[in-house]
Write a protein that holds these residues in place. Structure first.
Motif, PDB file in Angstrom:
ATOM      1  N   HIS A  86      44.536  65.907 -72.185  1.00  0.00           N
ATOM      2  CA  HIS A  86      45.070  65.411 -73.451  1.00  0.00           C
ATOM      3  C   HIS A  86      45.665  66.554 -74.266  1.00  0.00           C
ATOM      4  O   HIS A  86      46.802  66.457 -74.758  1.00  0.00           O
TER       5      HIS A  86
ATOM      6  N   TRP B 265      49.506  59.834 -67.432  1.00  0.00           N
ATOM      7  CA  TRP B 265      48.411  60.771 -67.618  1.00  0.00           C
ATOM      8  C   TRP B 265      47.062  60.062 -67.752  1.00  0.00           C
ATOM      9  O   TRP B 265      46.051  60.712 -68.013  1.00  0.00           O
ATOM     10  N   ASP B 266      47.051  58.733 -67.616  1.00  0.00           N
ATOM     11  CA  ASP B 266      45.778  57.984 -67.707  1.00  0.00           C
ATOM     12  C   ASP B 266      44.931  58.190 -66.471  1.00  0.00           C
ATOM     13  O   ASP B 266      45.393  58.427 -65.416  1.00  0.00           O
TER      14      ASP B 266
ATOM     15  N   GLY C 235      51.489  55.928 -69.333  1.00  0.00           N
ATOM     16  CA  GLY C 235      50.395  55.714 -68.391  1.00  0.00           C
ATOM     17  C   GLY C 235      50.283  56.752 -67.297  1.00  0.00           C
ATOM     18  O   GLY C 235      49.321  56.748 -66.528  1.00  0.00           O
TER      19      GLY C 235
END
Length: 184
Positions: free
Chosen positions: A164, A183-184, A181
């Motif tokens: 993050h 980096w989810d 999405g």
């Protein structure tokens, strides 16, 4: 800190992996620790000896306690999934911190345990699944539930925060993970 990257097919990926390694180290450790580390990253295809997304181990030249040379292997990803390299790297850098600070020894003792923060650790989960092809729970080679090991709990938790902050800090310039999405 000395960082090398092998197996990346383009210079841009190499540059960003080095930058991410430095960033993660700075978030996890004090300068007197991370400045003395050597981290060697190798991107490779899975093999019989390497069947995971990534792994990390100290180099035999500098074994515990307080190792300072580390080898991180990342599975080769297609270009559209390069952001997965960074997620795996964040996770493995937590393990670098654990080894470098002597929180985790990474050596199996005679009763098949690891030393975690000075305590012999050997615990199976209470919901330990039976081995079958239908379970999504990873049971490691020692028949332990991977997700109940405290060093993995810490690594997965910190991985989320590290990614993050990395993406937030470098989002303007970061050439990977541009879709919602990713980096989810």
């Amino acid at each position: 800190m000395h960082i090398t990257v092998r197996g990346a097919k383009d210079r841009q990926l190499t540059k960003w992996l080095k930058l991410a390694t430095q960033f993660f180290a700075e978030q996890l450790m004090s300068p007197n620790i991370y400045e003395n580390l050597s981290i060697h990253i190798k991107i490779q295809y899975n093999t019989k000896d390497f069947e995971t997304k990534a792994d990390c181990m100290w180099d035999d030249i500098s074994p515990p306690p307080y190792p300072d040379i580390f080898n991180i292997r990342l599975v080769k990803e297609p270009k559209k999934r390069y952001q997965d390299h960074f997620k795996s790297l964040a996770h493995e850098m937590v393990h670098v911190k654990q080894y470098a600070l002597n929180e985790l020894d990474g050596i199996y003792s005679e009763n098949n345990t690891h030393l975690w923060k000075g305590i012999d650790f050997n615990i199976a989960s209470k919901i330990y699944p039976k081995k079958n092809g239908h379970s999504h729970v990873f049971i490691d080679k020692d028949e332990k539930d991977y997700y109940f090991q405290p060093w993995e709990i810490e690594a997965y938790g910190l991985e989320v925060g590290l990614i993050h902050y990395f993406v937030e800090r470098y989002s303007k310039d970061l050439p990977y993970g541009r879709n919602e999405g990713d980096w989810d």
